[in-house]
Structures are given as structure tokens and as C-alpha cells.
Design a protein around this motif. Structure first.
Motif, PDB file in Angstrom:
ATOM      1  N   LYS A  40     -71.626  28.842  48.344  1.00 38.19           N
ATOM      2  CA  LYS A  40     -71.612  28.304  46.981  1.00 38.19           C
ATOM      3  C   LYS A  40     -73.034  27.891  46.605  1.00 38.19           C
ATOM      4  O   LYS A  40     -73.535  28.258  45.543  1.00 38.19           O
ATOM      5  CB  LYS A  40     -70.671  27.111  46.905  1.00 38.19           C
ATOM      6  N   ASN A  56     -62.861  37.275  44.274  1.00 33.61           N
ATOM      7  CA  ASN A  56     -62.328  36.006  43.853  1.00 33.61           C
ATOM      8  C   ASN A  56     -62.560  35.976  42.341  1.00 33.61           C
ATOM      9  O   ASN A  56     -63.713  36.053  41.924  1.00 33.61           O
ATOM     10  CB  ASN A  56     -63.086  34.856  44.525  1.00 33.61           C
ATOM     11  N   ARG A 113     -53.855  32.457  39.395  1.00 32.93           N
ATOM     12  CA  ARG A 113     -54.205  32.753  40.785  1.00 32.93           C
ATOM     13  C   ARG A 113     -53.493  31.818  41.756  1.00 32.93           C
ATOM     14  O   ARG A 113     -53.455  30.603  41.553  1.00 32.93           O
ATOM     15  CB  ARG A 113     -55.724  32.606  40.975  1.00 32.93           C
ATOM     16  N   LYS A 144     -64.028  30.726  54.805  1.00 31.19           N
ATOM     17  CA  LYS A 144     -62.673  31.233  54.636  1.00 31.19           C
ATOM     18  C   LYS A 144     -62.192  31.987  55.868  1.00 31.19           C
ATOM     19  O   LYS A 144     -61.058  32.405  55.933  1.00 31.19           O
ATOM     20  CB  LYS A 144     -62.612  32.138  53.406  1.00 31.19           C
TER      21      LYS A 144
HETATM   22  C1  MLT Z   1     -61.933  29.076  45.125  1.00 28.96           C
HETATM   23  O1  MLT Z   1     -60.839  28.534  45.188  1.00 28.96           O
HETATM   24  O2  MLT Z   1     -62.236  29.892  44.261  1.00 28.96           O
HETATM   25  C2  MLT Z   1     -62.922  28.741  46.181  1.00 28.96           C
HETATM   26  O3  MLT Z   1     -62.392  27.832  47.075  1.00 28.96           O
HETATM   27  C3  MLT Z   1     -64.108  28.154  45.613  1.00 28.96           C
HETATM   28  C4  MLT Z   1     -65.220  28.120  46.605  1.00 28.96           C
HETATM   29  O4  MLT Z   1     -65.199  28.808  47.623  1.00 28.96           O
HETATM   30  O5  MLT Z   1     -66.146  27.381  46.326  1.00 28.96           O
END
Ligand code: MLT
Length: 411
Positions: A109, A187, A388, A249
Motif C-alpha cells: 500500500k 482487486n 465485493r 495476503k
Molecule cells: C482491500 O480490501 O481492498 C485490501 O485489504 C486493501 C489493502 O490491501 O490495503
């Protein structure tokens, strides 16, 4: 009185996930007994795997002894980690990346938000729409986005709509742009790009003199063997792309914080006088000025990802979240919803039911099913009409959320 950076006043009211948290808190205040299930933010719920915990403990013990204590580390990461990354994340896929082209950090991020500092304030930015809000907001803060426009966007941003109609595959920009943010597996849509699509982007960037800021935070979720994990698998990408990777993740580092950015030494952009300047040197200068490196103990933990046990344990976490994604995808399909993603990504992108927009569906699920998701419109105007959900929950709450959503949709 001191002057603020007025660009901040051009930001949409709140960062998407803070805004959701605010609404959820308000709901909880009014309904203290509601048992909320949170499938909104993509935050890890599985604990750190044992191999990583053991590495953390061992590194803490090193820090406790005078002979092994470490102070400031290299700003761009310890070699023990960058060498493992170069070997396992790239070499194993036939890609040559030198360890000193890898910049270890505290998160993708921050890297994705900070990298724009290397470009001119009037550089033109293209973004897929919907998009991870950090790419947009960091450019708004830098004054590069222009003024808010009538359609809820910004007048200097080039938007590349990704909808079901184009299978969430972004079109190439129709006008000259300097920087393009791409994130695949995506995403929020969960879409992936095949090799031909990657090549189209790399070839375009080479012709256009643009830089691709490629976010591969979710590459670990790719199941299909034909889908590239790195943009550097495409010939010519070294001259036009940087790549952001994260342990968040995959190894559950959302709270532990470790990531890296690859900046090839042959990637250049031009100065005001037209000279080609390597971005590697600029990013090194930026990081060594503003950042003192990720903590030693955290980098030791990240290195454990590359041990045989660590690798197996991380794979099991990913499989666990992907099984959640399957349960959500199949459950919502059975309830009659149209669902995308969730096959090579932990995100499920749902078409909202007729008559409900993104925030309307968010409110319905929050109020009636006590399930928190993320309204697609929060990711951009082409996200309107979508919603989402994430596979990052624990199993029982994921199953319960699917059951609750199904039962609300039947009424
Ligand atoms: C998301 O939910 O889009 C992510 O957790 C955001 C992120 O990784 O900062």
C-alpha cells in the motif's frame, strides 16, 4: 496561518475502508446485539504459519543479545531476503531479477502510494475503473488528478472501464498517458490477465513511453498455470514496468507488514530536459531518504516463507481462503446472483440484484443479514452496480454469511 496542501480537499470524503468502518460502527452502536460478519476489507484472519512464528521468535532472541543485536538495516532490505526473493519468486519462473533491484518495504500500500512521487506533477495517470483507491488518492494528494468532474471522477485521470461487458479486461488508453496502474489478479473484480493481454500492455507501454505500475499483491492466488505471476515474465517488461509484491495476503502479514517492489535497472523515464533517467536510482534515493527499512525480525519472518515448511504452510492458507471464495461464489450463484472472480483471486465481484445500487446492497446486507461487504461504487464509477466480498474470513463465518445472504435474497 500555515497553508495546507489544498489537493487534500479534493479527496472524496473518506478513504473507502475507513468510511465503511464508520458506517459499521454506527450500525453497531444502534444494534449492539447484531452478530456482524465482516467480508469487506481483504484482511487476513488465519494466524501466521508456525514456520514464520518460529523465525520471528528466533529473530527476537537475536535482537535480545549484544552479539547478534542489529540496529539500522539496509534501507532496501537485507540480502538474506532479497536473494531468496530473486531466486524463488522470479528465478523459479525463469525471470532474472537481481537482488539489488528488489526494495523490501513495510507494505505494498505504501509503495504503491509513494511511487508516484518519482513522476512529474503534471504526468498523466491512467487507472482501471473500478480500482484499488490508493492509486487514485495518492495522485489526488499529489495534485496530479485535477478537479473533481461531473461524473464523480477527476478531470486529469484517464479511466479504463472494466465491466462485465469487456470481461474486466481494461482497454488501452486512447490518449497519451505517462503512468498506468494495473493490478492482476484484480482487486476488486477478481479478474486475471492472460499472457496475450500482458504482452499487449507491455508492447503498448514500450511504444507510448509510459510506465506500468503493476500490483501483483494477489499473484499467490493464481490457480490457472497459464496465467503469468509477474509482469517480468513478458519480454520487454523490464524497460517499462515496476512490480509491487506483498506477504500480506499470502503469509498473513496484513498486521506484520512486509512487502517489496521490483524496480529494474533498465527502466527509465525522462527529465524536463529529455534525458532518460533510471527510476531505480530515484527510488533508491527516495527510500533511503524517507524510509529506514522494514524491521529485521519481520524480514526474518518473511524469509521463512521460502523454507519448505513455510512454503507448504503458506500454500495451505491460500487454499483455505480460496475454498472460502468457492463457497461464496457457488452459494451466491445458487441464490441467483451473477458472480465474477473468486477463481484465481480471493475477491468475489457480485452484480447487485435488480433495483439496488452498490450502497443500497451494502445497506441491505448490513441491516438485514448483518454481513459487511464493500460497495463496488467505492472503487470507482464503473464499480456501480457491483459489490465485493472477500474469501479472507474464517470458515464458519463465511458459511454463515452465505446462508444469511441466501435467505435474505429469497424473501
Ligand atoms: C482491500 O480490501 O481492498 C485490501 O485489504 C486493501 C489493502 O490491501 O490495503
Amino acid at each position: 496561518m500555515a497553508r495546507i496542501n489544498d489537493n487534500y480537499l479534493r479527496l472524496k470524503s473518506g478513504y473507502l475502508f475507513s468510511e465503511i468502518a464508520r458506517r459499521v460502527k454506527e450500525f453497531q452502536g444502534a444494534h449492539p446485539d447484531a452478530k456482524l460478519i465482516r467480508l469487506g476489507i481483504g484482511d487476513a484472519t488465519q494466524p501466521l504459519p508456525p514456520a514464520i512464528v518460529a523465525a520471528l521468535h528466533a529473530a527476537v532472541d537475536e535482537m535480545a543479545r549484544a552479539e547478534t543485536f542489529r540496529g539500522y538495516g539496509p534501507e532496501t532490505g537485507y540480502e538474506f531476503l532479497t536473494e531468496l526473493i530473486a531466486k524463488h519468486d522470479y528465478g523459479a519462473r525463469g525471470v532474472t531479477i537481481a537482488p539489488d533491484e528488489i526494495f523490501v518495504s513495510d507494505g505494498s500500500k505504501s509503495d504503491a502510494a509513494n511511487f508516484q512521487e518519482l513522476f512529474s506533477p503534471d504526468a498523466v495517470v491512467a487507472l482501471t475503473d473500478p480500482v484499488y483507491p490508493v492509486y487514485l488518492d495518492s495522485n489526488v494528494m499529489a495534485g496530479r488528478a485535477g478537479a473533481p468532474d461531473a461524473r464523480g471522477g477527476y478531470d486529469r485521470i484517464v479511466y479504463l472501464p472494466c465491466t462485465a461487458e469487456n470481461r474486466f479486461d481494461p482497454p488501452l488508453p486512447e490518449r497519451a498517458v505517462d503512468m498506468v496502474y494495473l493490478c492482476f489478479p484484480n482487486n476488486p473484480t477478481g479478474a486475471v490477465l492472460g499472457r496475450a493481454a500482458f504482452k499487449r500492455w507491455v508492447d503498448w507501454a514500450r511504444g507510448a513511453g509510459a510506465v506500468l505500475l503493476y500490483d501483483a499483491a494477489y499473484e499467490g492466488y493464481i490457480q490457472d498455470p497459464d496465467i503469468p505471476h509477474s509482469i517480468f515474465e513478458i519480454e520487454g517488461a523490464r524497460q517499462v514496468a515496476v512490480e509491487f509484491r506483498s506477504y500480506s495476503k499470502t503469509a498473513g502479514f496484513t498486521g506484520t507488514r512486509c512487502a517489496y517492489t521490483v524496480v529494474p535497472k533498465d527502466l527509465t523515464a525522462r527529465s524536463a530536459s529529455g534525458e532518460a533517467v533510471p527510476l531505480h536510482g530515484l527510488w533508491f534515493r527516495r527510500q533511503s531518504t524517507k524510509f529506514n527499512g522494514a524491521p529485521y525480525v519481520i524480514q526474518r519472518a518473511a524469509a521463512a516463507v521460502y523454507t519448505p515448511e513455510g512454503g507448504t504452510q503458506v500454500r495451505a492458507i491460500i487454499d483455505f481462503y480460496m475454498e472460502n471464495a468457492r463457497l461464496i461464489r457457488e452459494g451466491l450463484e445458487a441464490a441467483g446472483l451473477t458472480v465474477y472472480g473468486g477463481r484465481n483471486a480471493p475477491y468475489i465481484w457480485v452484480k447487485t440484484p435488480a433495483g439496488l445500487d452498490s450502497w443500497g446492497f451494502f445497506d441491505k446486507l448490513l441491516n438485514e443479514a448483518h454481513v459487511v461487504g464493500t460497495p463496488g461504487a467505492g472503487f470507482g464509477r464503473s464499480g456501480e452496480g457491483y459489490f465485493r466480498l472477500t474469501g479472507f474470513g474464517n470458515r464458519a463465518s463465511t458459511e454463515e454469511a452465505v446462508a444469511r445472504i441466501k435467505s435474505r435474497l429469497k424473501r
